[in-house]
Design a protein around this motif. Structure first.
Motif, PDB file in Angstrom:
ATOM      1  N   VAL A 171     -37.328  80.049  15.166  1.00 49.92           N
ATOM      2  CA  VAL A 171     -37.150  78.599  14.964  1.00 49.92           C
ATOM      3  C   VAL A 171     -37.947  78.103  13.759  1.00 49.92           C
ATOM      4  O   VAL A 171     -37.458  77.274  12.988  1.00 49.92           O
ATOM      5  N   HIS A 172     -39.165  78.612  13.610  1.00 48.53           N
ATOM      6  CA  HIS A 172     -40.019  78.084  12.534  1.00 48.53           C
ATOM      7  C   HIS A 172     -39.412  78.386  11.160  1.00 48.53           C
ATOM      8  O   HIS A 172     -39.636  77.668  10.200  1.00 48.53           O
ATOM      9  N   GLY A 200     -30.325  78.382  29.022  1.00 47.56           N
ATOM     10  CA  GLY A 200     -30.274  77.017  29.526  1.00 47.56           C
ATOM     11  C   GLY A 200     -30.595  76.932  31.001  1.00 47.56           C
ATOM     12  O   GLY A 200     -30.025  76.110  31.731  1.00 47.56           O
ATOM     13  N   TRP A 201     -31.540  77.770  31.441  1.00 49.62           N
ATOM     14  CA  TRP A 201     -31.885  77.775  32.866  1.00 49.62           C
ATOM     15  C   TRP A 201     -32.336  76.393  33.338  1.00 49.62           C
ATOM     16  O   TRP A 201     -32.101  76.005  34.470  1.00 49.62           O
ATOM     17  N   ASP A 234     -37.154  73.478  23.552  1.00 41.51           N
ATOM     18  CA  ASP A 234     -36.860  73.697  24.961  1.00 41.51           C
ATOM     19  C   ASP A 234     -37.771  74.768  25.582  1.00 41.51           C
ATOM     20  O   ASP A 234     -37.331  75.890  25.861  1.00 41.51           O
ATOM     21  N   ASN A 235     -39.003  74.391  25.755  1.00 43.81           N
ATOM     22  CA  ASN A 235     -39.953  75.234  26.511  1.00 43.81           C
ATOM     23  C   ASN A 235     -40.226  76.587  25.862  1.00 43.81           C
ATOM     24  O   ASN A 235     -40.114  77.627  26.514  1.00 43.81           O
ATOM     25  N   PHE A 236     -40.574  76.557  24.586  1.00 45.09           N
ATOM     26  CA  PHE A 236     -41.047  77.803  23.959  1.00 45.09           C
ATOM     27  C   PHE A 236     -42.317  77.581  23.141  1.00 45.09           C
ATOM     28  O   PHE A 236     -42.998  78.532  22.783  1.00 45.09           O
ATOM     29  N   GLY A 246     -32.697  83.742  15.369  1.00 42.33           N
ATOM     30  CA  GLY A 246     -33.902  84.001  14.582  1.00 42.33           C
ATOM     31  C   GLY A 246     -35.036  83.101  15.012  1.00 42.33           C
ATOM     32  O   GLY A 246     -34.941  82.377  16.016  1.00 42.33           O
ATOM     33  N   ASP A 259     -32.165  80.576  18.868  1.00 39.58           N
ATOM     34  CA  ASP A 259     -33.037  81.405  19.709  1.00 39.58           C
ATOM     35  C   ASP A 259     -33.209  82.747  19.012  1.00 39.58           C
ATOM     36  O   ASP A 259     -32.291  83.244  18.354  1.00 39.58           O
ATOM     37  N   ILE A 260     -34.385  83.328  19.200  1.00 40.10           N
ATOM     38  CA  ILE A 260     -34.669  84.631  18.593  1.00 40.10           C
ATOM     39  C   ILE A 260     -33.974  85.741  19.374  1.00 40.10           C
ATOM     40  O   ILE A 260     -33.818  86.861  18.871  1.00 40.10           O
ATOM     41  N   ASP A 261     -33.523  85.427  20.570  1.00 38.28           N
ATOM     42  CA  ASP A 261     -32.882  86.412  21.433  1.00 38.28           C
ATOM     43  C   ASP A 261     -31.381  86.433  21.157  1.00 38.28           C
ATOM     44  O   ASP A 261     -30.679  85.452  21.428  1.00 38.28           O
ATOM     45  N   GLY A 284     -34.828  77.375  21.226  1.00 41.29           N
ATOM     46  CA  GLY A 284     -35.366  78.221  22.299  1.00 41.29           C
ATOM     47  C   GLY A 284     -34.650  77.979  23.614  1.00 41.29           C
ATOM     48  O   GLY A 284     -35.256  78.070  24.673  1.00 41.29           O
ATOM     49  N   GLY A 285     -33.368  77.711  23.533  1.00 45.58           N
ATOM     50  CA  GLY A 285     -32.612  77.290  24.729  1.00 45.58           C
ATOM     51  C   GLY A 285     -32.303  78.400  25.701  1.00 45.58           C
ATOM     52  O   GLY A 285     -31.955  78.136  26.842  1.00 45.58           O
ATOM     53  N   SER A 286     -32.372  79.658  25.225  1.00 45.82           N
ATOM     54  CA  SER A 286     -32.091  80.813  26.087  1.00 45.82           C
ATOM     55  C   SER A 286     -30.764  80.597  26.829  1.00 45.82           C
ATOM     56  O   SER A 286     -29.772  80.188  26.219  1.00 45.82           O
TER      57      SER A 286
HETATM   58  C1  SAM Z   1     -39.357  80.320  28.271  1.00 41.82           C
HETATM   59  S1  SAM Z   1     -37.842  80.631  27.499  1.00 41.82           S
HETATM   60  C2  SAM Z   1     -37.069  79.063  27.495  1.00 41.82           C
HETATM   61  C3  SAM Z   1     -36.064  78.984  28.531  1.00 41.82           C
HETATM   62  C4  SAM Z   1     -35.098  77.834  28.328  1.00 41.82           C
HETATM   63  N1  SAM Z   1     -35.766  76.609  28.099  1.00 41.82           N
HETATM   64  C5  SAM Z   1     -34.188  77.719  29.511  1.00 41.82           C
HETATM   65  O1  SAM Z   1     -34.076  76.652  30.102  1.00 41.82           O
HETATM   66  O2  SAM Z   1     -33.574  78.728  29.850  1.00 41.82           O
HETATM   67  C6  SAM Z   1     -38.257  80.741  25.806  1.00 41.82           C
HETATM   68  C7  SAM Z   1     -37.052  81.031  24.912  1.00 41.82           C
HETATM   69  O3  SAM Z   1     -37.443  80.714  23.589  1.00 41.82           O
HETATM   70  C8  SAM Z   1     -37.121  81.790  22.743  1.00 41.82           C
HETATM   71  N2  SAM Z   1     -38.141  81.761  21.669  1.00 41.82           N
HETATM   72  C9  SAM Z   1     -39.492  81.851  21.802  1.00 41.82           C
HETATM   73  N3  SAM Z   1     -40.099  81.697  20.614  1.00 41.82           N
HETATM   74  C10 SAM Z   1     -39.107  81.511  19.708  1.00 41.82           C
HETATM   75  C11 SAM Z   1     -39.092  81.304  18.309  1.00 41.82           C
HETATM   76  N4  SAM Z   1     -40.223  81.251  17.595  1.00 41.82           N
HETATM   77  N5  SAM Z   1     -37.904  81.152  17.702  1.00 41.82           N
HETATM   78  C12 SAM Z   1     -36.744  81.205  18.423  1.00 41.82           C
HETATM   79  N6  SAM Z   1     -36.689  81.393  19.746  1.00 41.82           N
HETATM   80  C13 SAM Z   1     -37.862  81.554  20.383  1.00 41.82           C
HETATM   81  C14 SAM Z   1     -37.131  83.051  23.596  1.00 41.82           C
HETATM   82  O4  SAM Z   1     -36.272  84.036  23.050  1.00 41.82           O
HETATM   83  C15 SAM Z   1     -36.613  82.493  24.921  1.00 41.82           C
HETATM   84  O5  SAM Z   1     -35.212  82.543  24.985  1.00 41.82           O
END
Ligand code: SAM
Length: 208
Positions: free
Chosen positions: A71-72, A22-23, A90-92, A69, A40-42, A18-20
């Motif tokens: 993570v789970h 990396g903000w 990472d914060n998801f 895709g 990441d799913i994005d 869930g690193g997106s």
């Molecule tokens: C709040 S943001 C995290 C931001 C990141 N920690 C950063 O520093 O930029 C959540 C991220 O987790 C991803 N995400 C959320 N649930 C997910 C999952 N089940 N599997 C994969 N990615 C997921 C979202 O696409 C998003 O990019």
């Protein structure tokens, strides 16, 4: 978050879940690894991540791979691909109950993470609580304070609410079971937008 440097024998590979873009990542943290597997799913995540951190990755010859895709579903594949890597959620995880809309499913998933991480150095930063608060976010005393807790014990919730001048109602992100009980954790007050606060919990776990 709690420094990974406190852990012995930190691996040179990182699985970043869930690193997106990396903000929240410091370049110094990323530069310590030889390779990073971003999950990441994005589908835009690796492009955004490179936009933000590409120069650091190039300068320190850090290889970046990407799995797109959920993570789970991809976690076992990622762990098998990187058997020595440490893992950062990472914060998801705080979004999980919003996706599942089922607190029992989320609680099972959160507890399951600890089992799946056996034998790994792993960490998580995740939302515990979020909601409105009228404290001025520019007041460093609100968010620079070093809040700590022990997982599985009560949070210093009333003191936190007072410090951000919380107004009700607040959202519980149902992440209390992510970390093993009895661990020292850091709590981070984060004003995501003016007037709205998140309370994040962060810790590294030596699952060895
Ligand atoms: C709040 S943001 C995290 C931001 C990141 N920690 C950063 O520093 O930029 C959540 C991220 O987790 C991803 N995400 C959320 N649930 C997910 C999952 N089940 N599997 C994969 N990615 C997921 C979202 O696409 C998003 O990019």
């Amino acid at each position: 978050m709690a420094s990974i440097d406190a852990a012995p024998d930190v691996p040179q590979e990182l699985i970043l879940l869930g690193g997106s873009a990396g903000w929240m990542m410091s370049p110094a943290f990323l530069a310590r690894f030889k390779s990073i597997l971003l999950v990441d799913i994005d589908p835009w995540a690796p492009r955004l991540f490179r936009l933000r951190h590409g120069a650091t990755l190039r300068r320190h010859a850090v290889r970046l791979d990407f799995l797109c895709g959920d993570v789970h579903e991809l976690l076992d594949q990622a762990l098998a691909a990187q058997p020595q890597a440490c893992v950062l959620f990472d914060n998801f995880l705080g979004l999980d109950s919003i996706y599942t809309r089922n607190l029992e499913v989320t609680a099972r998933r959160m507890r399951g993470i600890r089992q799946r991480m056996r034998g790994r150095l792993w960490g998580s930063v995740h939302d515990r609580l979020s909601g409105p608060g009228t404290a001025d976010w520019r007041d460093a005393a609100c968010w620079a304070r070093d809040w700590t807790a022990r997982s599985g014990h009560e949070l210093p919730q009333q003191a936190f609410f007072a410090s951000v001048q919380a107004q009700g109602p607040w959202l519980d992100h149902h992440t209390e079971h992510v970390l093993p009980p009895g661990l020292n954790t850091h709590l981070i007050a984060w004003p995501i937008v003016p007037g709205r606060w998140h309370w994040l919990e962060a810790a590294w776990v030596e699952g060895r």
